[in-house]
Write an enzyme that holds these catalytic residues in place. Structure first.
Site, short mmCIF file in Angstrom:
data_model
loop_
_atom_site.label_atom_id
_atom_site.label_comp_id
_atom_site.label_asym_id
_atom_site.label_seq_id
_atom_site.Cartn_x
_atom_site.Cartn_y
_atom_site.Cartn_z
N ARG A 58 16.89 -21.28 32.82
CA ARG A 58 17.28 -20.88 31.47
C ARG A 58 16.35 -19.82 30.90
O ARG A 58 16.81 -18.79 30.40
CB ARG A 58 17.29 -22.11 30.57
CG ARG A 58 18.13 -23.24 31.12
CD ARG A 58 17.68 -24.56 30.54
NE ARG A 58 17.85 -24.57 29.09
CZ ARG A 58 18.90 -25.09 28.48
NH1 ARG A 58 19.87 -25.64 29.19
NH2 ARG A 58 18.99 -25.08 27.18
N THR A 59 15.05 -20.09 30.94
CA THR A 59 14.12 -19.15 30.31
C THR A 59 14.14 -17.81 31.03
O THR A 59 14.14 -16.75 30.41
CB THR A 59 12.70 -19.74 30.31
OG1 THR A 59 12.75 -21.02 29.68
CG2 THR A 59 11.73 -18.86 29.56
N LYS A 86 1.15 -17.07 50.99
CA LYS A 86 0.28 -16.34 51.91
C LYS A 86 -1.18 -16.43 51.49
O LYS A 86 -2.03 -15.75 52.06
CB LYS A 86 0.71 -14.87 51.97
CG LYS A 86 2.10 -14.68 52.53
CD LYS A 86 2.51 -13.22 52.42
CE LYS A 86 4.00 -13.07 52.69
NZ LYS A 86 4.53 -11.83 52.13
N ARG A 108 5.47 -17.23 33.87
CA ARG A 108 5.41 -18.70 33.73
C ARG A 108 4.53 -19.22 34.87
O ARG A 108 4.65 -18.77 36.01
CB ARG A 108 6.80 -19.32 33.81
CG ARG A 108 6.73 -20.83 33.93
CD ARG A 108 8.08 -21.50 33.77
NE ARG A 108 8.49 -21.47 32.37
CZ ARG A 108 9.55 -22.14 31.92
NH1 ARG A 108 10.29 -22.87 32.75
NH2 ARG A 108 9.88 -22.08 30.65
N HIS A 136 4.25 -22.37 24.94
CA HIS A 136 5.51 -21.75 25.31
C HIS A 136 5.98 -21.03 24.04
O HIS A 136 6.86 -21.50 23.33
CB HIS A 136 6.50 -22.82 25.75
CG HIS A 136 7.76 -22.30 26.38
ND1 HIS A 136 8.06 -20.95 26.44
CD2 HIS A 136 8.80 -22.93 26.97
CE1 HIS A 136 9.24 -20.79 27.04
NE2 HIS A 136 9.70 -21.98 27.36
#
Lengths: 316, 427
Positions: A58-59, A86, A108, A136
């Site tokens: 969603r975000t 890696k 994020r 957030h």
């Protein structure tokens, strides 16, 4: 215009007038998004990279859409699948991306503070799309816009944030924002899901939904973050729903015109009754999603203006 | 070796708890005579005018981490030795949490030899208490002690199996060996990066309650009572743990406790915006806890102050806070940081020095750490008031992870002597 921030790392760093500026601009983008053309050139020529070190549908979609509607070139990077495997460090990843001259970096990360660290190492504007249990900010801003449009104001309201506060960056950003805008904030949830010494943040803490919801204007439910728990915070989902799930009976303790919010995705029947979530007279959950795109457009627009106003530093 | 005469010095005697003007005659690496007052140097002897500065026993630092073997890119005996000399530390009791852990007499002998070749100060290696620091089987405590192990510790790996720990304590007691442990409930503290409270909640970081330290200490003290072992808690950091320590001492158990310099001078809020150089283990605590620790040192309840010198390279620290390694270098900042407590009038110099030199020396059974005739001439000469701003890149440690970077400090080492030989001198 009053918006001085170089990055959007958290609500903690924003002043009330900056929040108001952003929400005012977001209001205009709501209108744009409801119009037929849905397009602006505010970010034309700029490159936006979405770096998600944690799953998000969603975000990420909301940020992507926001950037595209403003004419930015948008690239999504699913970081779990790439360089982390890696062994590349976060800072090396950031420097690599920085060398590609992005203008806006949306990040994020599962660890608190990781986005702050990254912002120190790049010379573009960084937007925090959620870091650990820290902040957030765009979620809190979209919630604020939703409240302001539904209630006609963003001050002197009584807001109950309910559920898993301890594992929620949404709760942290919201309680900071609502406090800055001079609202009364209540936190409601089982004590095992409450951060320690949270009452020192100028909030009232309740472990009973009926007491906590009494006469509030806004009921903000949180997702029960099952995947984040080591286990054993609550006895069972059904006991949680019985004691803390929002249903019509518990909601009746709030004001008659109280609105119901949820950042999504919802666990129907765990933290919220599906009938409440779908009640168009009470629930503003769909509006929240709509406001999300507008708020992210406004945030990126404002940061891009500051970016253009400043001579670009060269990191060596 | 020819004699040396150090005069016009303010002598700090941590045993007599005095600070007086005087002079020392050094002969054959030992303190031969102690003179009081402004004594003129005798003819035909090398003399150093201390210019009224403070002369004290060199610091005995229990719990220094050196990267040999395994992590020499973080710290070697040579760099740690130079850092110690510059910091007025004349004896380092080094930690066994190397890679691999120091858990066999052969590796211990190798390390002891390397250390004393490369470092200008005394190095006394500690050994692991269990093999691989895994908490399952005890090491060859007897062989290791004979090979020079000064104490036995699994460092921050808490031995969770109470049977294993009580047997190791019992066996150590039969040899008179000192066991050093890190008191912490390992389950409550699992995954924690900071101490629980307002700051942790604000920053959204995983946290451990101070109660975990008290629980760990209470467990250890119960086993010490059971076994009669000689026990030292390496770093206490919380007020909640102190009543248990006091009870154990009052009931006559052979127990001592230490605190790290960081827990005496910094608190949880110093982490600020996720600054990983402030990530230490145990985590920085509340200001109330810090002040309780300072009081406990002043009252003698806590016996020993340590640097808990833990070198980490930039790569280990340039990470999100939760992922970053714990620990801070402190050999060179121990003295000026400790002097903050004196300048803040929280503790007097001789009492502070008891915690820095005399008490740790006594706990390890060393003759150093005091101003006494026939004691080793391990000494530090320092200017109590000299101000400076710390630049981490000026440190002699190979790793530069100090939380004091850019901070104003007061108190500079002028010279350091080990067995009468000058091993450091500032311009």
């Amino acid at each position: 215009m009053s918006f001085r921030a170089k990055h959007l790392l958290g609500i903690e760093h924003l002043a009330p007038d900056e929040i108001t500026t952003l929400l005012d601009l977001a209001d205009s983008y709501v209108d744009l998004n409801r119009s037929k053309s849905k397009h602006s050139d505010a970010l034309a020529g700029l490159t936006q990279i979405n770096m998600f070190f944690e799953n998000s549908t969603r975000t990420q979609a909301s940020f992507e859409l926001a950037g595209k509607r403003l004419g930015a070139d948008v690239m999504n990077m699913a970081m779990q699948a790439s360089s982390i495997k890696k062994g590349e460090t976060l800072i090396d990843t950031a420097l690599t991306l920085n060398a590609m001259h992005p203008d806006l970096l949306v990040v994020r990360h599962p660890h608190s503070g990781a986005v702050n660290l990254l912002a120190e190492k790049v010379n573009c504007a960084v937007l925090n799309a959620g870091d650990g249990y820290h902040e957030h900010p765009t979620q809190a801003l979209l919630d604020a816009l939703t409240i302001r449009r539904a209630k006609g104001r963003l001050h002197r309201l009584s807001v109950a944030i309910c559920g898993d506060i301890a594992h929620s960056r949404v709760a942290r950003s919201n309680l900071i924002l609502l406090g800055k805008m001079e609202n009364r904030v209540r936190l409601v949830g089982p004590p095992t899901l409450m951060p320690s010494q949270i009452s020192e943040f100028g909030v009232e803490v309740y472990d009973d939904m009926r007491e906590g919801l009494a006469d509030v204007d806004v009921v903000m439910m949180l997702r029960l973050q099952k995947e984040r728990m080591d286990g054993g915070f609550i006895p069972s989902e059904r006991e949680y729903y019985h004691r803390f799930g929002l249903d019509a009976e518990k909601l009746s303790y709030a004001k008659d015109d109280a609105i119901v919010m949820h950042p999504g995705p919802m666990n129907r029947g765990v933290e919220i009754d599906g009938l409440i979530a779908d009640d168009i007279n009470r629930s503003v959950i769909q509006e929240q999603v709509e406001m999300g795109v507008a708020v992210r457009m406004a945030a990126m627009d404002l940061l891009a203006r500051n970016l253009r106003a400043e001579p670009k530093e060269v990191l060596v | 070796m020819s004699d040396l005469f150090l005069h016009n010095a303010r002598l700090i005697d941590p045993d007599a708890k005095t600070e007086t003007l005087g002079a020392l005659t050094i002969r054959n690496g030992k303190i031969a005579e102690i003179h009081s007052g402004d004594v003129k140097p005798p003819e035909g002897i090398e003399a150093i005018d201390c210019d009224g500065k403070h002369l004290a026993p060199g610091i005995v630092d229990i719990g220094v981490k050196i990267g040999e073997p395994g992590e020499r890119h973080k710290e070697s005996f040579r760099t740690a030795g130079a850092a110690a000399a510059a910091g007025g530390v004349t004896t380092m009791a080094t930690r066994p949490d190397t890679i691999p852990a120091l858990d066999s007499p052969e590796t211990l002998e190798f390390v002891a030899r390397r250390a004393n070749e490369a470092a200008p100060v005394n190095v006394l290696p500690m050994a692991a208490l269990t093999k691989g620091r895994n908490g399952a089987e005890m090491v060859e405590i007897g062989f290791m002690r004979d090979a020079g192990a000064i104490a036995f510790s699994d460092c921050d790996n808490v031995i969770t199996d109470n049977k294993v720990f009580s047997r190791a304590l019992t066996y150590a007691r039969s040899l008179g060996a000192l066991v050093i442990a890190h008191p912490q409930d390992p389950i409550l503290s699992k995954g924690a990066a900071v101490t629980s409270g307002k700051f942790a909640s604000l920053r959204g970081l995983p946290a451990v309650s101070p109660m975990a330290e008290r629980m760990g200490l209470e467990r250890d003290l119960a086993l010490v009572e059971l076994t009669g072992a000689r026990y030292h808690a390496d770093t206490l950091s919380t007020a909640a743990a102190l009543p248990a320590l006091r009870r154990a001492k009052e009931s006559g158990l052979d127990v001592t406790a230490g605190v790290s310099i960081h827990h005496l001078t910094l608190n949880e809020f110093d982490v600020g915006d996720y600054r990983t150089f402030f990530k230490v283990k145990p985590p920085l605590r509340s200001e109330d806890d810090r002040l309780a620790m300072v009081d406990a040192v002043a009252s003698g309840l806590i016996d020993i102050i340590s640097s808990m010198h833990t070198p980490q390279d930039e790569e280990s620290k340039r990470l999100p806070f939760q992922e970053a390694a714990s620990g801070a270098v402190a050999l060179e900042t121990l003295l000026p940081a400790a002097l903050r407590l004196v300048h803040a009038e929280l503790i007097d110099l001789p009492t502070l020095w008891a915690a820095l030199s005399l008490n740790p020396a006594n706990r390890l059974g060393l003759a150093s750490g005091r101003l006494a005739e026939n004691a080793p001439a391990d000494l530090v000469l320092f200017d109590l008031n000299a101000p400076f701003v710390l630049d981490r890149f000026s440190l002699k440690s190979k790793s530069k992870n100090t939380p004091f970077d850019g901070q104003r400090m007061q108190g500079k080492v002028r010279a350091t002597f080990v067995a009468g030989k000058q091993v450091y001198g500032a311009d």
